[in-house]
Design a protein around this motif. Sequence first.
Motif, mmCIF file in Angstrom:
data_model
loop_
_atom_site.group_PDB
_atom_site.id
_atom_site.type_symbol
_atom_site.label_atom_id
_atom_site.label_comp_id
_atom_site.label_asym_id
_atom_site.label_seq_id
_atom_site.Cartn_x
_atom_site.Cartn_y
_atom_site.Cartn_z
ATOM 1 N N GLU A 152 0.824 -1.207 0.000
ATOM 2 C CA GLU A 152 0.000 0.000 0.000
ATOM 3 C C GLU A 152 0.862 1.262 0.000
ATOM 4 N N SER A 153 1.877 1.343 0.904
ATOM 5 C CA SER A 153 2.692 2.551 1.004
ATOM 6 C C SER A 153 4.088 2.180 1.506
ATOM 7 N N GLU A 154 5.078 2.615 0.744
ATOM 8 C CA GLU A 154 6.469 2.335 1.133
ATOM 9 C C GLU A 154 6.875 3.167 2.347
ATOM 10 N N GLU A 155 6.341 4.392 2.451
ATOM 11 C CA GLU A 155 6.690 5.267 3.572
ATOM 12 C C GLU A 155 6.162 4.695 4.890
ATOM 13 N N LEU A 156 4.906 4.228 4.881
ATOM 14 C CA LEU A 156 4.343 3.629 6.100
ATOM 15 C C LEU A 156 5.104 2.353 6.494
ATOM 16 N N TYR A 157 5.561 1.622 5.487
ATOM 17 C CA TYR A 157 6.334 0.404 5.770
ATOM 18 C C TYR A 157 7.658 0.749 6.448
ATOM 19 N N GLU A 158 8.337 1.799 5.963
ATOM 20 C CA GLU A 158 9.596 2.219 6.583
ATOM 21 C C GLU A 158 9.362 2.717 8.007
ATOM 22 N N LEU A 159 8.266 3.447 8.227
ATOM 23 C CA LEU A 159 7.958 3.919 9.585
ATOM 24 C C LEU A 159 7.633 2.761 10.519
ATOM 25 N N ALA A 160 6.993 1.727 9.991
ATOM 26 C CA ALA A 160 6.648 0.570 10.834
ATOM 27 C C ALA A 160 7.882 -0.204 11.264
ATOM 28 N N LEU A 161 8.938 -0.184 10.426
ATOM 29 C CA LEU A 161 10.153 -0.913 10.771
ATOM 30 C C LEU A 161 11.052 -0.152 11.745
ATOM 31 N N LYS A 162 10.826 1.161 11.937
ATOM 32 C CA LYS A 162 11.648 1.948 12.851
ATOM 33 C C LYS A 162 11.364 1.566 14.295
ATOM 34 N N ARG A 163 12.404 1.726 15.098
ATOM 35 C CA ARG A 163 12.271 1.418 16.520
ATOM 36 C C ARG A 163 11.611 2.573 17.252
ATOM 37 N N ASP A 164 10.646 2.246 18.113
ATOM 38 C CA ASP A 164 9.960 3.251 18.922
ATOM 39 C C ASP A 164 10.661 3.336 20.268
ATOM 40 N N ASN A 165 11.421 4.415 20.482
ATOM 41 C CA ASN A 165 12.159 4.564 21.740
ATOM 42 C C ASN A 165 11.262 4.961 22.907
ATOM 43 N N ASN A 166 10.075 5.478 22.614
ATOM 44 C CA ASN A 166 9.162 5.903 23.672
ATOM 45 C C ASN A 166 8.162 4.820 24.050
ATOM 46 N N LEU A 167 8.371 3.615 23.531
ATOM 47 C CA LEU A 167 7.409 2.547 23.793
ATOM 48 C C LEU A 167 7.417 2.143 25.266
ATOM 49 N N MET A 168 8.626 2.119 25.876
ATOM 50 C CA MET A 168 8.744 1.694 27.269
ATOM 51 C C MET A 168 8.971 2.863 28.219
ATOM 52 N N SER A 169 8.757 4.089 27.732
ATOM 53 C CA SER A 169 9.031 5.256 28.590
ATOM 54 C C SER A 169 8.030 5.369 29.730
ATOM 55 N N SER A 170 6.805 4.961 29.515
ATOM 56 C CA SER A 170 5.782 5.078 30.562
ATOM 57 C C SER A 170 5.795 3.906 31.533
ATOM 58 N N LEU A 171 6.637 2.917 31.271
ATOM 59 C CA LEU A 171 6.689 1.742 32.146
ATOM 60 C C LEU A 171 7.493 2.066 33.396
ATOM 61 N N VAL A 172 6.931 1.818 34.542
ATOM 62 C CA VAL A 172 7.585 2.063 35.826
ATOM 63 C C VAL A 172 7.567 0.771 36.622
ATOM 64 N N LEU A 173 8.721 0.347 37.046
ATOM 65 C CA LEU A 173 8.843 -0.887 37.814
ATOM 66 C C LEU A 173 9.323 -0.570 39.225
ATOM 67 N N TYR A 174 8.737 -1.218 40.199
ATOM 68 C CA TYR A 174 9.118 -1.041 41.602
ATOM 69 C C TYR A 174 9.675 -2.366 42.110
ATOM 70 N N GLY A 175 10.940 -2.361 42.506
ATOM 71 C CA GLY A 175 11.569 -3.574 43.011
ATOM 72 C C GLY A 175 11.847 -3.483 44.502
ATOM 73 N N PRO A 176 12.453 -4.490 45.045
ATOM 74 C CA PRO A 176 12.763 -4.477 46.482
ATOM 75 C C PRO A 176 13.810 -3.412 46.792
ATOM 76 N N THR A 177 13.607 -2.707 47.869
ATOM 77 C CA THR A 177 14.531 -1.665 48.295
ATOM 78 C C THR A 177 15.437 -2.189 49.405
ATOM 79 N N GLU A 178 16.430 -1.401 49.765
ATOM 80 C CA GLU A 178 17.360 -1.799 50.824
ATOM 81 C C GLU A 178 16.651 -1.816 52.169
#
Length: 202
Positions: A152-178
């Motif tokens: 359908e579109s070569e431009e959309l295909y190239e955008l789909a293959l790019k890495r999304d660096n903001n995909l995990m930005s909203s993820l917050v993990l809480y682990g055991p503290t000292e």
Amino acid sequence: MASFISKILLNSARVAHGLPSFSGSHFHTQTGGLAFRFTQILNAEPPKKKKRADPRLEIMRKHRMIKRLKKVQNKMGAAELKPIAEFSVERKLTQEKRKRNLPEITYEENERRALLQKTWSKFKLEQHCEDMKYIDSMRKSQQKALEELRYESEELYELALKRDNNLMSSLVLYGPTETPPIVDYYDQCPDGQYVDITKEYK
């Protein structure tokens, strides 16, 4: 002849004054201010012939030395080790009556456990195969969707293959503290009491 006589006179004069003679040096004369010269005194003795030691005697000497050391060690006694309170075990904990007597397993119970283990292994194998099939189907669907998008579109295909660096930005993990320090922990320490000598820099 004159040089020989002068050499004898010099040696006799040195001996009379308590000095070593030049018997081991070479005497010669020459013209000039320094008419008489002597070479370096050589009073070395010929090397003594080394005696070949019998190897059996050497072995016997070593055995004698070892025996003497053992006698001295026996007289002094064995070294006493410093007792460590943490390594000592109470006698009541080592008594045989505290051992747990496990009941004997019957033949039927052994067969039941072996069958249960085989059934569980078969179930986990089937579960793994199903997971792999699901992952493979998802990968094929993703590849097919990318091919359709590229059609359908070569431009959309190239955008789909790019890495999304903001995909995990909203993820917050809480682990055991000292863990905060426990008050008076050193008095209740299971390893025994000890003095804390940790250096603190302020």
